[in-house]
Design an enzyme around this catalytic site. Structure first.
Site, PDB file in Angstrom:
ATOM      1  N   HIS A  58       7.522  -0.998  -2.235  1.00 45.65           N
ATOM      2  CA  HIS A  58       7.135  -0.086  -1.471  1.00 45.65           C
ATOM      3  C   HIS A  58       8.349   0.045  -0.282  1.00 45.65           C
ATOM      4  O   HIS A  58       8.376  -0.827   0.491  1.00 45.65           O
ATOM      5  CB  HIS A  58       5.691  -0.074  -0.927  1.00 45.65           C
ATOM      6  CG  HIS A  58       4.962   0.382  -2.080  1.00 45.65           C
ATOM      7  ND1 HIS A  58       4.530  -0.529  -2.980  1.00 45.65           N
ATOM      8  CD2 HIS A  58       4.315   1.561  -2.170  1.00 45.65           C
ATOM      9  CE1 HIS A  58       3.734  -0.012  -3.838  1.00 45.65           C
ATOM     10  NE2 HIS A  58       3.280   1.226  -3.571  1.00 45.65           N
ATOM     11  N   LYS A 115      -4.777   8.953   3.230  1.00 47.32           N
ATOM     12  CA  LYS A 115      -4.127  10.219   3.603  1.00 47.32           C
ATOM     13  C   LYS A 115      -5.135  11.412   3.039  1.00 47.32           C
ATOM     14  O   LYS A 115      -5.237  12.590   3.739  1.00 47.32           O
ATOM     15  CB  LYS A 115      -2.902  10.281   2.343  1.00 47.32           C
ATOM     16  CG  LYS A 115      -2.048  11.683   2.827  1.00 47.32           C
ATOM     17  CD  LYS A 115      -0.591  11.187   2.090  1.00 47.32           C
ATOM     18  CE  LYS A 115      -0.730  11.557   0.758  1.00 47.32           C
ATOM     19  NZ  LYS A 115      -0.860  12.809   0.306  1.00 47.32           N
TER      20      LYS A 115
END
Length: 927
Positions: A160, A589
Site C-alpha cells: 500500500h 471512509k
C-alpha cells in the site's frame, strides 16, 4: 547565527512535574537532535549558501510563533517570506526542512532503542512481562508450549503506497542510524569522537545530495524488491532469534529442554494483490515467488557457508553420531584438508543439495554448488539433514555449539521454507463474478449467471463444485479479463507444485457481499486443481468484509456458508480453520472512525457466535493501515482490545508503507515489534478471556454513540453540498497522485466522488493538511448528544467505560494521538485554498467546531487537562517535531497556490512533492 537549525524550543522541553528519568531521557534525545541539526545546518550552509540557511531559520522561528499564538502577524510574515523567495530557493528550503524531519526521526528511534535497553525486556508488551503474568495466574511452561503448537502470528507486508521515501534515501538514513547507535554503545576518545562526527557529516552530505523523490513510477517487482529488503534488515535473523529466546525462557522455567513449535510466519501481498492493480499478473506473481525463494535460499547458503567455517570439529577430538558419519560420507568435498572434519563434510553435502535445489527452482545467480547433487524435494528434507548435525552435537556434549548459528538456521528453514513468505492472492469479488458469469454462460448456453438471484447462484456453484468436469475449455475464446484471471489461478497451482502449498495458502475476496462471492472462487480453484470434487482444498478461501454494511452482514454470510455441506468439507480438509479478514480502511471512509471501530468489534462478537455454533475455529486477519484513520495504532493495545475469544491463538495482521520501515528497518526495533505481536497474541488468547465480556450497558452506550457519530460523519462527508469540491481544493489529493510511490492507481474510477477514492489517499490527504479528519470526526458531537440524552449517567459513565473496557480505552488513546498531531491553525491555511469563500467558511467552520468539541469530549472522558497527558514520552516526541513540521505545511500551502495558479509549473510541483515527503516523515503514520 548558530548552525543548529534543528533546535529544540522551550515548549518541547519536559513539563514541570515530569520525573528526573524523563528529563534525563529527553536530554539525551535533544543532544542527538542538536548534533544532527548542527551537521545538517552546516551542510545546508556549505552546499546552498548563507542566504538559504538564514531563510530556513527565519521561517522556522516565524512558524513557531504562528503555531504557539495563531496570530495574524506571524501568518502575514510567513506569506511575505515566501513571496520573497525564488522557486529554486524555496525547493532548497523545502529539502532542508524535510531532511530535518527525517534526521529527527532517527534521533527519536535511537532514543526508543536506548529506553528498550534500559528496561531490559521488562516492559508491557514484552515476552518477559507476559510470561511473568502467565506464571502468576498459574499457566505452566508445558501449557504454553502446547499453546504454541497451534498458534499462528503472521505479519503480512503489503505494498500500500504510504511510504514516500526512496530506498536510496532509507539506505542513507540507516547508515546514519547505525552511526548514532555506535556513538551510543562505545566509549570513545576525543579523537574517535571527532572521527565519528566526520563519518556522520559524510553520511548527511551524501543524503543531501541524493534525490529525495523517485523519477519514475514503481513497478510491482520494484515493490517486491523493496519489501524483501526488510528480510535482510530484520526478519531472516530476528524471527529465529525470537523463537530461540522464548524457547530458552520456557526451558528455564521447567528444565524440560524441549523445542518450541514455530508459530511466527511471514506473509505478503506484494505481487499477489490484484484488487485494483492491473499490473499484478500471472507472470508478475511467478516472478515474485522466484524473488522470494531466491532471498530465502541465498540466506541458507550464506549461513551454511559460515557454518562450514565454524564447525571445524575434528573426528579424533569429539565423537559423532552414525547418521552424521553417513551424511559426511555423502559429501562431494574430496579435499584432504577436511578428511578428518566430519561436520564440515556434512555441511558441504547439505550445501551441494541446496545449491541444486536453487537450480531446480530456476534460481541460478546465487552461490554455485561444489559438485552435482540431488536437490531437496521440500524444506522438510533440508531441515532433516540439519537436524542430523544438531542431534550429533547434542549427543556428544556439544549442545552449546548446536545452540548457535545451527539453531538459527534450523528455525529459519522451519519458518521460511523455500518460499520465504506466504503470498496471498487478492481480487475484488466483482471480477470473480464477471469471470464466473462468462465461464458459465459459455459452458451452459441459455443460462445467464448475472441474472440469477443469490440462492440460484449458490445452488449452481455448489453443483459445479461437486462436478469433476471443468468449466473452462481450451476451444472457447474468452474475454481478456477472464483469460487473465484463469492465468493467475493456474500460476497459483504451479506455485504449489514448485514451492509447496505454503507459497500461496490464501485467496482473499475483497468486497465480499454474499456466499456466492466465496463459492465463485472455490469453483475457480477447482478449475486448476487446488480444490477437488471430493471435498479437499489446498488453499484457504478468505472473505474480506470492508464497508459498514458488509461488516453488519458478515455473521449471516458466514453462517450460511458454513452450513453448506460442500463448503464445510473444504474447511474440514484445512484443519477446521476458517479465516475471515476485516477491513479497517474502507469501513472508516464509509462510516467514520468511531462507527468503523465499533462495527468491527461487533462483527467479531457475532462471528464468534456463528463459528462456535458450527464448531469451526475462526482466524481473524486484520487489514489495518498505518494511520488511526485506517485502523492503525499500537499493535499491542489493538490486539488486547479484541473481544474475548477473538484471537484464540491465531492472528494475521497487515503491515504496510511507512509502518514497515519504522518497525522493521532496524534489527533491534524489528525484534521488539515481533515480540509485541507474539506477546499480545499470547496474552489475548490465554489471559484476557479471564476478564470476561463487557457489560450490556457498555455495549448499549457504544451503540448509541456510534449511531450519533455516524450521522455526524456521513452528514459532513456524503450529505453536505460542495464537500467534494472543498476536499479536492483544500488538500493535496490531486498532487499525491503525481508521486511515484506505488504501482496501484489512487482511485478506483476517474471521478471526484468520495465513494470512488481509495482509502489511502483519502486518509493521506487529511494528514497532510494536519486535520486528520478520518481519525476523530463525529466523536465530539456524538458525546455531547449522548450525555445530553443520558443526564443520569452523563460523563461519569463514559469515564467508567474508559477505565474498565480495553476497547473503549484503545479507541480514545488512538484518537488522543491523532488529535495531538493535528493543528487547526495549520488547517486554516489550507482552507484558504478554497476559492468559494462561502463554501470555505461553512465547511471549515463546521470542521473547526467539531475539532474543538472532540478534544473537549476526549479530555473530559480521560480526565486530562491536555492531549497525551497520559503518554508523556509521545507528547514530548510530537512537540519536538513541530518546529520543523509546521514550516513544511506553510511552504506546501504557498506552493499549492503557485502551482494551481499556473498551467504548468514543474518546479512548484516538485516542491509540493518534497513537502509531502517531509510532512509524512514528521507525522510518522500518515497513511
Amino acid at each position: 547565527m548558530s548552525s543548529t537549525v534543528l533546535s529544540v524550543e522551550p515548549d518541547a522541553l519536559p513539563r514541570s512535574g515530569e520525573d528526573a528519568a524523563a528529563i534525563a531521557e529527553d536530554a539525551r534525545l535533544r543532544d542527538d537532535i542538536r548534533l544532527l541539526g548542527r551537521i545538517l545546518g552546516d551542510t545546508v550552509r556549505d552546499q546552498e549558501g548563507e542566504d538559504v540557511f538564514d531563510a530556513v531559520e527565519r521561517i522556522r522561528q516565524t512558524s513557531i510563533r504562528f503555531h504557539r499564538d495563531n496570530d495574524q502577524p506571524a501568518r502575514d510574515e510567513l506569506v511575505e517570506l515566501f513571496d520573497g523567495l525564488s522557486t529554486p530557493a524555496t525547493l532548497r528550503i523545502v529539502r532542508a526542512f524535510s531532511y530535518f524531519s527525517h534526521l529527527a526521526n532517527l534521533a527519536e528511534d535511537q532514543n526508543n532503542i536506548r529506553q528498550m535497553r534500559l528496561q531490559n525486556g521488562a516492559r508491557p508488551g514484552s515476552l518477559v512481562a507476559t510470561l511473568a503474568h502467565a506464571r502468576a495466574v498459574g499457566i505452566s511452561a508445558k501449557e504454553l508450549r502446547h499453546f504454541f503448537e497451534t498458534a499462528l502470528v503472521s505479519p503480512v507486508l503489503t505494498a500500500h503506497p504510504t511510504e514516500v521515501r526512496r530506498k536510496s534515501t532509507m539506505d542513507r538514513e540507516m547508515e546514519i542510524a547505525r552511526l548514532l547507535d555506535r556513538r551510543e554503545r562505545l566509549q570513545m576518545t576525543p579523537e574517535e569522537i571527532e572521527q565519528h562526527e566526520e563519518l556522520l557529516r559524510r553520511a548527511v552530505l551524501t543524503l543531501w545530495q541524493t534525490n529525495m523523490l523517485r523519477r519514475t513510477k514503481l513497478t510491482v517487482l520494484d515493490e517486491v524488491a523493496n519489501g524483501l529488503s526488510f528480510y535482510d534488515y530484520a526478519f531472516l535473523h530476528e524471527v529465529p532469534r525470537l523463537h530461540g529466546v522464548l524457547e530458552d525462557k520456557l526451558n528455564d522455567d521447567d528444565g524440560a529442554g524441549e523445542e518450541l513449535a514455530s508459530f511466527l510466519r511471514m506473509g505478503s501481498w506484494i505481487g499477489g494483490d490484484r484488487d485494483g492493480n492491473p499490473f499484478v499478473t500471472a507472470e508478475v506473481m511467478r516472478g515474485t515467488l522466484r524473488l522470494q525463494s531466491r532471498r530465502a535460499l541465498r540466506h541458507y547458503l550464506d549461513e551454511l557457508h559460515a557454518l562450514g567455517s565454524e564447525l571445524s570439529i575434528a573426528a579424533h577430538l569429539a565423537d559423532i553420531s552414525d547418521e552424521l558419519r553417513a551424511l559426511a560420507e555423502n559429501s562431494p568435498d574430496t579435499s584432504p584438508h577436511r578428511a578428518g572434519e566430519p561436520y564440515r563434510l556434512a555441511v558441504s553435502a547439505i550445501y551441494a543439495r541446496l545449491a541444486a535445489t536453487a537450480h531446480r527452482l530456476g534460481i541460478d545467480d546465487i552461490r554455485a554448488p561444489v559438485a552435482e547433487s540431488a536437490p531437496y524435494a521440500e524444506p522438510a528434507e533440508l531441515k532433516a539433514d540439519l537436524d542430523v548435525l544438531h542431534r550429533s552435537l547434542v549427543a556428544n556434549n556439544s549442545a552449546v555449539i548446536a545452540r548457535g548459528r545451527l539453531r538459527s538456521l534450523r528455525r529459519a528453514v522451519d519458518c521460511f521454507g523455500f518460499h520465504l513468505a506466504s503470498l496471498d492472492m487478492r481480487q475484488n469479488s466483482a471480477v470473480h463474478e464477471r469471470t464466473m458469469a462468462e465461464l458459465i454462460d459459455k459452458a451452459m448456453p441459455g443460462k445467464s449467471y448475472m441474472a440469477m438471484n443469490e440462492e440460484a447462484r449458490i445452488a449452481l456453484l455448489a453443483a459445479e463444485l461437486r462436478s469433476p468436469r471443468p468449466l473452462a475449455s481450451p476451444f472457447v475464446k474468452y474475454s481478456e479479463e477472464t483469460v487473465d484471471e484463469l492465468a493467475v489461478f493456474r500460476a497459483a497451482a504451479e506455485a504449489h507444485a514448485t514451492f509447496g502449498p505454503a507459497a500461496i495458502p490464501q485467496c482473499i475476496i475483497s468486497m465480499t457481499k454474499g456466499v456466492s462471492d466465496l463459492l465463485e472462487v472455490v469453483v475457480l480453484l477447482k478449475e486448476v486443481g487446488l480444490v477437488d470434487p471430493a471435498g479437499r482444498s489446498a488453499i484457504n478461501v478468505v472473505p474480506l468484509f470492508e464497508t459498514i454494511e458488509d461488516l453488519q452482514a458478515a455473521a449471516g454470510i458466514m453462517d450460511r456458508l458454513l452450513g453448506l455441506h460442500d463448503y464445510r468439507r473444504l474447511v474440514d480438509s484445512r484443519g477446521g480453520v476458517q479465516e475471515v479478514m476485516l477491513g479497517y480502511s474502507d469501513s472508516n471512509k464509509d462510516g467514520g472512525f468511531v462507527t468503523s471501530g465499533w462495527e468491527l468489534y461487533k462483527a467479531e462478537i457475532e462471528l464468534l457466535k456463528i463459528f462456535e455454533h458450527h464448531g469451526v475455529r475462526m482466524r481473524l486477519f486484520h487489514g489495518r493501515g498505518g494511520s488511526v484513520g485506517r485502523g492503525g495504532g499500537p499493535s499491542y493495545d489493538a490486539i488486547l482490545a479484541q473481544p474475548a475469544g477473538a484471537v484464540n491463538g491465531q492472528i494475521r495482521i497487515t503491515e504496510q508503507g511507512e509502518i514497515i520501515t519504522s518497525k522493521y528497518s532496524n534489527p533491534e526495533v524489528g525484534r521488539n515489534n515481533l515480540e509485541v505481536l507474539a506477546a499480545a497474541t499470547l496474552e489475548a488468547s490465554l489471559l484476557q478471556p479471564r476478564l470476561g465480556a463487557p457489560c450490556v450497558g457498555y455495549l448499549k452506550a457504544m451503540d448509541e454513540i456510534s449511531a450519533l457519530a455516524f450521522k455526524a460523519y456521513r452528514g459532513l462527508v456524503y450529505e453536505t453540498e460542495g464537500f467534494e469540491d472543498y476536499f479536492w481544493s483544500s488538500t493535496v489529493i490531486t498532487e499525491i497522485a503525481t508521486l511515484n510511490i506505488g504501482s496501484r492507481p489512487a482511485s478506483r474510477k476517474k471521478t471526484h466522488k468520495i465513494e470512488d477514492l481509495r482509502a489511502i489517499p483519502w486518509v493521506f490527504s487529511w494528514a497532510q493538511c494536519r486535520l486528520m479528519l478520518p481519525g476523530w470526526y463525529g466523536f465530539g458531537s456524538a458525546v455531547e448528544a449522548w450525555v445530553k440524552a443520558h443526564p443520569e449517567q452523563g460523563m461519569a459513565y463514559l469515564q467508567e467505560l474508559n477505565r474498565e473496557w480495553p476497547f473503549f480505552r484503545t479507541l480514545l488513546s488512538n484518537m488522543d494521538m491523532v488529535l495531538s498531531k493535528s493543528s487547526i491553525a495549520i488547517a486554516s491555511r489550507y482552507a484558504e485554498l478554497v476559492a468559494d469563500e462561502k463554501l470555505r467558511a461553512a465547511i471549515f467552520g463546521r470542521i473547526k467546531r467539531e475539532w474543538h468539541s472532540s478534544i473537549a469530549a476526549l479530555l473530559a472522558i480521560m480526565g486530562h487537562q491536555r492531549l497525551l497527558q497520559g503518554n508523556p514520552r509521545l507528547e514530548r516526541s510530537i512537540r519536538h517535531r513541530f518546529p520543523y513540521l509546521d514550516p513544511l505545511n506553510h511552504v506546501q500551502v504557498e506552493l499549492l497556490k503557485q502551482h494551481r495558479d499556473h498551467a504548468v509549473d514543474e518546479q512548484a510541483l516538485r516542491g509540493i512533492q518534497i513537502t509531502i515527503n517531509g510532512i509524512s516523515a514528521g507525522l510518522r503514520n500518515s497513511g
